[in-house]
Write an enzyme that holds these catalytic residues in place. Structure first.
Site, PDB file in Angstrom:
ATOM      1  N   THR A   1      -3.076   1.877   7.078  1.00 22.73           N
ATOM      2  CA  THR A   1      -1.711   1.528   7.925  1.00 22.73           C
ATOM      3  C   THR A   1      -1.307   2.554   8.854  1.00 22.73           C
ATOM      4  OG1 THR A   1      -0.886   0.800   5.795  1.00 22.73           O
ATOM      5  CG2 THR A   1       0.729   1.537   7.179  1.00 22.73           C
TER       6      THR A   1
ATOM      7  N   ALA B   1      -4.840   6.259   0.931  1.00 23.84           N
ATOM      8  CA  ALA B   1      -3.434   5.818   0.723  1.00 23.84           C
ATOM      9  C   ALA B   1      -2.511   6.661   1.025  1.00 23.84           C
ATOM     10  CB  ALA B   1      -3.251   5.166  -0.635  1.00 23.84           C
TER      11      ALA B   1
ATOM     12  N   LYS C   1     -14.605  -1.153  -3.737  1.00 20.04           N
ATOM     13  CA  LYS C   1     -13.396  -0.203  -4.066  1.00 20.04           C
ATOM     14  C   LYS C   1     -12.449  -1.055  -5.076  1.00 20.04           C
ATOM     15  CE  LYS C   1      -8.800   1.356  -2.133  1.00 20.04           C
ATOM     16  NZ  LYS C   1      -8.301   1.180  -0.571  1.00 20.04           N
TER      17      LYS C   1
END
Lengths: 64, 259
Positions: B209, B186, B99
């Site tokens: 996250t 993201a 990535k």
């Protein structure tokens, strides 16, 4: 002195295998860059570190 | 799609049944196995960093063996640094997936599309399966595909923000125009946001996250799994139309119990 991961270390004279053991790395978990080029595992024994060499020793860590 | 036809995510010739790519950052190694299991993930991302002799735990010991590892090039500020990290990652012996992540600033962590295109070109020629993290720009996405990207990974909102699909319109353009899987990466902060992206036709969701900052990580992993699966099914089913105005009864307009 040999620059190992950005720090001067007294690694001259060691083979890469010897230095990984001396410093306490897990050889199976790391990859090594020697003077800017990747060093294959088969060359760890025959590569003898000398003054002013630059070694980067990396591993995987958690990340996104 | 036929009823019994397999619905797979294909990246560089490799087939995956899960459409949830799991990050491994910012949480305990001990939670990784449960997270992978409850997420049903077949791909897990990792970072490459200088090894520490004081840290004797190897993250690979905590990741189930059947999982495909997707190292990232985080920390790279230009194409050359990304290429260097990618080659080191491959030397670590865990396959050809990479990535690409190239950022010039640490405040917003926005990807540098131009440098990412350059790195994609170099690494695709070297046989990597290249998954570039990008700002959702159609021209850049086309260049990434030309450079050999196996997919594109546009950001939904800034990394780690959990703010959801701030770039929704532009991701939709990529989905409509790019002939490669579009993996939303993201900023996806909740299962409902992941589901929405999948309903739009995203091929997969990458999250880290959202899980790492959740109250119960494995439970949130399971919630994401179900949301991503639901969104995929809705996309395949084809969403019902939206009226521009007015209403349309769902009930018969005859036979009322009145005169």
């Amino acid at each position: 002195m040999v620059k190992v991961n950005g720090e001067d270390r007294a690694a001259a004279g060691f083979s890469v295998t010897g230095w990984l053991q001396e410093a306490g790395y897990q050889p199976a978990a790391v990859a090594v860059e020697y003077n800017g080029s990747i060093l294959g595992r088969t060359a760890y024994d025959s590569t003898i570190l000398k003054d002013d060499d630059v070694l980067e020793i990396v591993c995987f860590m958690g990340g996104g | 799609m036929e009823k019994n036809e397999e619905d797979c995510l294909v990246l560089g010739g490799h087939k995956f049944h899960s459409r949830f790519i799991l990050g491994s950052g910012k949480y305990s190694l001990k939670l990784i196995e449960a997270a992978v299991q409850d997420a049903g993930a077949e791909i897990v991302t990792l970072a490459v960093r200088r090894a520490n002799t004081k840290e004797h735990e190897n993250i690979l010991d905590y990741i189930p063996k059947q999982v495909t590892l997707l190292p990232n090039t985080s920390g790279a500020r230009n194409a050359e640094e990304a290429v260097r990290i990618a080659r080191l990652a491959r030397e670590l012996g865990c396959g050809d997936f990479i990535k690409i992540e190239i950022m010039r600033d640490s405040k917003y962590l926005l990807p540098d599309n131009q440098e990412t295109i350059r790195a994609t070109d170099i690494l695709a020629r070297e046989g990597f399966v290249v998954l570039p993290y990008m700002y959702p720009d159609l021209n850049a996405a086309r260049d990434l595909v030309s450079a050999g990207a196996a997919a594109v990974m546009p950001l939904a909102s800034p990394i780690g923000s959990n703010k959801g699909l701030a770039t929704k319109e532009f991701i939709q353009i990529l989905i409509d125009e790019i002939d490669r899987p579009v993996i939303v990466d993201a900023g996806i902060g909740s299962p409902s946001q992941a589901c929405e992206a999948m309903e739009m036709g995203a091929a997969a969701i990458m999250a880290n996250t959202a899980l790492a900052t959740a109250g119960n990580l494995p439970l949130m992993a399971a919630a994401f799994r179900e949301a991503i699966s639901a969104g995929r099914k809705a996309y395949l089913a084809g969403l019902g139309r939206v009226l521009s105005r007015g209403a349309a009864a769902s009930d018969p307009l005859t036979g009322f119990l009145r005169d």
